[in-house]
Design a protein around this motif. Structure first.
Motif, short mmCIF file in Angstrom:
data_model
loop_
_atom_site.label_atom_id
_atom_site.label_comp_id
_atom_site.label_asym_id
_atom_site.label_seq_id
_atom_site.Cartn_x
_atom_site.Cartn_y
_atom_site.Cartn_z
N GLY A 172 0.78 -1.23 0.00
CA GLY A 172 0.00 0.00 0.00
C GLY A 172 0.80 1.28 0.00
N GLU A 173 1.62 1.51 1.03
CA GLU A 173 2.37 2.76 1.12
C GLU A 173 3.40 2.88 0.00
OE1 GLU A 173 4.05 3.59 4.94
OE2 GLU A 173 2.13 3.32 5.96
N GLU A 174 4.06 1.77 -0.30
CA GLU A 174 5.06 1.77 -1.36
C GLU A 174 4.41 2.06 -2.72
OE1 GLU A 174 8.76 -1.06 -2.80
OE2 GLU A 174 7.04 -2.00 -1.84
N LEU A 175 3.26 1.47 -2.95
CA LEU A 175 2.55 1.69 -4.21
C LEU A 175 2.07 3.13 -4.31
CD1 LEU A 175 1.42 0.63 -6.85
CD2 LEU A 175 -0.56 -0.25 -5.58
N VAL A 176 1.50 3.66 -3.24
CA VAL A 176 1.05 5.05 -3.24
C VAL A 176 2.23 5.98 -3.51
CG1 VAL A 176 0.16 6.91 -1.78
CG2 VAL A 176 -1.03 4.72 -1.86
N ALA A 177 3.38 5.72 -2.89
CA ALA A 177 4.56 6.56 -3.11
C ALA A 177 4.99 6.52 -4.57
CB ALA A 177 5.71 6.11 -2.21
N ALA A 178 4.96 5.35 -5.18
CA ALA A 178 5.34 5.23 -6.60
C ALA A 178 4.34 5.96 -7.49
CB ALA A 178 5.41 3.75 -6.99
N LEU A 179 3.06 5.83 -7.19
CA LEU A 179 2.04 6.52 -7.98
C LEU A 179 2.14 8.03 -7.81
CD1 LEU A 179 -1.05 4.18 -7.42
CD2 LEU A 179 0.55 4.20 -9.36
N ASP A 180 2.41 8.48 -6.59
CA ASP A 180 2.59 9.92 -6.36
C ASP A 180 3.82 10.46 -7.10
OD1 ASP A 180 0.41 10.91 -4.93
OD2 ASP A 180 1.29 10.45 -2.98
N GLU A 181 4.89 9.69 -7.11
CA GLU A 181 6.09 10.12 -7.86
C GLU A 181 5.76 10.29 -9.33
OE1 GLU A 181 10.70 8.76 -8.10
OE2 GLU A 181 9.22 7.17 -8.47
N LEU A 182 5.02 9.34 -9.88
CA LEU A 182 4.59 9.45 -11.28
C LEU A 182 3.64 10.63 -11.48
CD1 LEU A 182 4.05 5.67 -12.05
CD2 LEU A 182 5.76 7.17 -13.13
N LEU A 183 2.73 10.83 -10.54
CA LEU A 183 1.78 11.95 -10.62
C LEU A 183 2.52 13.28 -10.66
CD1 LEU A 183 -1.02 13.24 -10.51
CD2 LEU A 183 -0.99 12.86 -8.02
N GLU A 184 3.49 13.45 -9.81
CA GLU A 184 4.26 14.70 -9.79
C GLU A 184 5.02 14.91 -11.10
OE1 GLU A 184 6.64 14.59 -6.21
OE2 GLU A 184 4.85 14.45 -4.95
N ALA A 185 5.53 13.82 -11.65
CA ALA A 185 6.23 13.91 -12.94
C ALA A 185 5.27 14.26 -14.07
CB ALA A 185 6.95 12.59 -13.23
N GLU A 186 4.10 13.64 -14.06
CA GLU A 186 3.10 13.92 -15.09
C GLU A 186 2.60 15.35 -15.00
OE1 GLU A 186 2.06 11.46 -17.69
OE2 GLU A 186 4.06 11.14 -16.86
N ARG A 187 2.41 15.84 -13.79
CA ARG A 187 1.98 17.22 -13.60
C ARG A 187 3.05 18.17 -14.16
NH1 ARG A 187 0.74 17.10 -8.34
NH2 ARG A 187 -1.40 16.53 -8.80
N ALA A 188 4.30 17.88 -13.90
CA ALA A 188 5.39 18.69 -14.44
C ALA A 188 5.36 18.65 -15.97
CB ALA A 188 6.74 18.20 -13.91
N GLY A 189 5.19 17.46 -16.53
CA GLY A 189 5.14 17.33 -17.98
C GLY A 189 3.98 18.08 -18.60
N ALA A 190 2.82 18.04 -17.95
CA ALA A 190 1.65 18.77 -18.45
C ALA A 190 1.92 20.27 -18.46
CB ALA A 190 0.42 18.45 -17.61
N ARG A 191 2.54 20.77 -17.40
CA ARG A 191 2.84 22.21 -17.32
C ARG A 191 3.89 22.61 -18.35
NH1 ARG A 191 4.05 24.21 -11.49
NH2 ARG A 191 4.02 26.18 -12.64
N VAL A 192 4.88 21.78 -18.55
CA VAL A 192 5.91 22.07 -19.56
C VAL A 192 5.27 22.09 -20.95
CG1 VAL A 192 7.98 21.18 -20.72
CG2 VAL A 192 7.85 21.20 -18.21
N ALA A 193 4.45 21.10 -21.23
CA ALA A 193 3.80 21.06 -22.54
C ALA A 193 2.91 22.27 -22.77
CB ALA A 193 3.01 19.76 -22.69
N LEU A 194 2.16 22.66 -21.75
CA LEU A 194 1.29 23.84 -21.88
C LEU A 194 2.11 25.08 -22.20
CD1 LEU A 194 -1.53 25.07 -21.71
CD2 LEU A 194 -1.15 25.35 -19.25
N ALA A 195 3.18 25.31 -21.45
CA ALA A 195 4.03 26.47 -21.71
C ALA A 195 4.68 26.36 -23.08
CB ALA A 195 5.09 26.59 -20.62
N SER A 196 4.99 25.16 -23.50
CA SER A 196 5.68 24.97 -24.79
C SER A 196 4.76 25.20 -25.97
CB SER A 196 6.30 23.57 -24.83
OG SER A 196 7.30 23.45 -23.84
N ILE A 197 3.45 25.07 -25.77
CA ILE A 197 2.51 25.39 -26.85
C ILE A 197 2.67 26.86 -27.21
CG2 ILE A 197 0.06 25.66 -27.46
CD1 ILE A 197 -0.45 23.23 -25.53
N ARG A 198 2.75 27.71 -26.19
CA ARG A 198 2.88 29.15 -26.43
C ARG A 198 4.24 29.49 -27.05
NH1 ARG A 198 0.50 28.96 -21.18
NH2 ARG A 198 2.55 29.21 -20.22
#
Length: 144
Positions: A9-35
Motif C-alpha cells: 500500500g504505502e510503497e505503491l502510493v509513493a510510486a504513484l505519487d512520484e509518477l503523478l508529480e512527474a506527469e503534472r510537471a510534464g503537463a505544465r511544460v507542454a502547456l508552456a511549450s505550446i505558447r
C-alpha cells in the motif's frame, strides 16, 4: 520500488505519487511549450502531450484515492529544469528524456502491480508514453 514482489500500500502510493508529480510537471511544460512553439507541428505535438499528461494525472490521482491516500499536489522538479531551457526544440528533447524516465519507472513498477484495473491503466500509460516519445523523436529528426 524495491524487490520483485508485489508492491504494498504505502510503497505503491509513493510510486504513484512520484509518477503523478512527474506527469503534472510534464503537463505544465507542454502547456508552456505550446505558447513558445516555433511552428504548428511542434504546437500540435505539445497540445497532444499536454492532453495525455493531464489524463494520466487524473488516472493516477484516482488510483491514489482508491488506495485510501491523498494524491500529491506537488509538481516534479522536472518542470523548473525544463522551463530553464529557452529554445523550444531543446526543451522538446529534454521533455522526451523525461518521458523516457517515466517509461523506465513504469517498466519497473508494473511487475509488482497485482490489481488488474491499475495494471491495465499503467500499461495504457506506458504505451502512450512510448508513442509520444517516438512522435517527438520523429519531429526532432525532421528538424526545426
Amino acid at each position: 520500488m524495491s524487490g520483485a514482489g508485489p508492491a504494498g500500500g504505502e510503497e505503491l502510493v509513493a510510486a504513484l505519487d512520484e509518477l503523478l508529480e512527474a506527469e503534472r510537471a510534464g503537463a505544465r511544460v507542454a502547456l508552456a511549450s505550446i505558447r513558445d512553439a516555433s511552428g504548428e507541428a511542434l504546437a500540435a505535438l505539445m497540445r497532444h502531450v499536454r492532453g495525455d499528461e493531464a489524463r494520466w494525472c487524473a488516472m493516477l490521482s484516482r488510483h491514489v484515492r482508491r488506495l485510501g491516500a491523498r494524491p500529491s499536489r506537488r509538481t516534479g522538479a522536472f518542470y523548473g529544469k525544463a522551463m530553464a531551457i529557452a529554445d523550444p526544440w531543446e526543451r522538446l528533447a529534454f521533455l522526451n528524456r523525461g518521458q523516457s524516465w517515466v517509461v523506465r519507472r513504469l517498466e519497473a513498477l508494473l511487475p509488482q502491480v497485482e490489481e488488474e484495473g491499475l495494471r491495465a491503466d499503467l500499461l495504457d500509460m506506458l504505451e502512450s508514453h512510448r508513442v509520444n516519445i517516438e512522435q517527438a523523436a520523429d519531429l526532432l529528426r525532421a528538424g526545426r
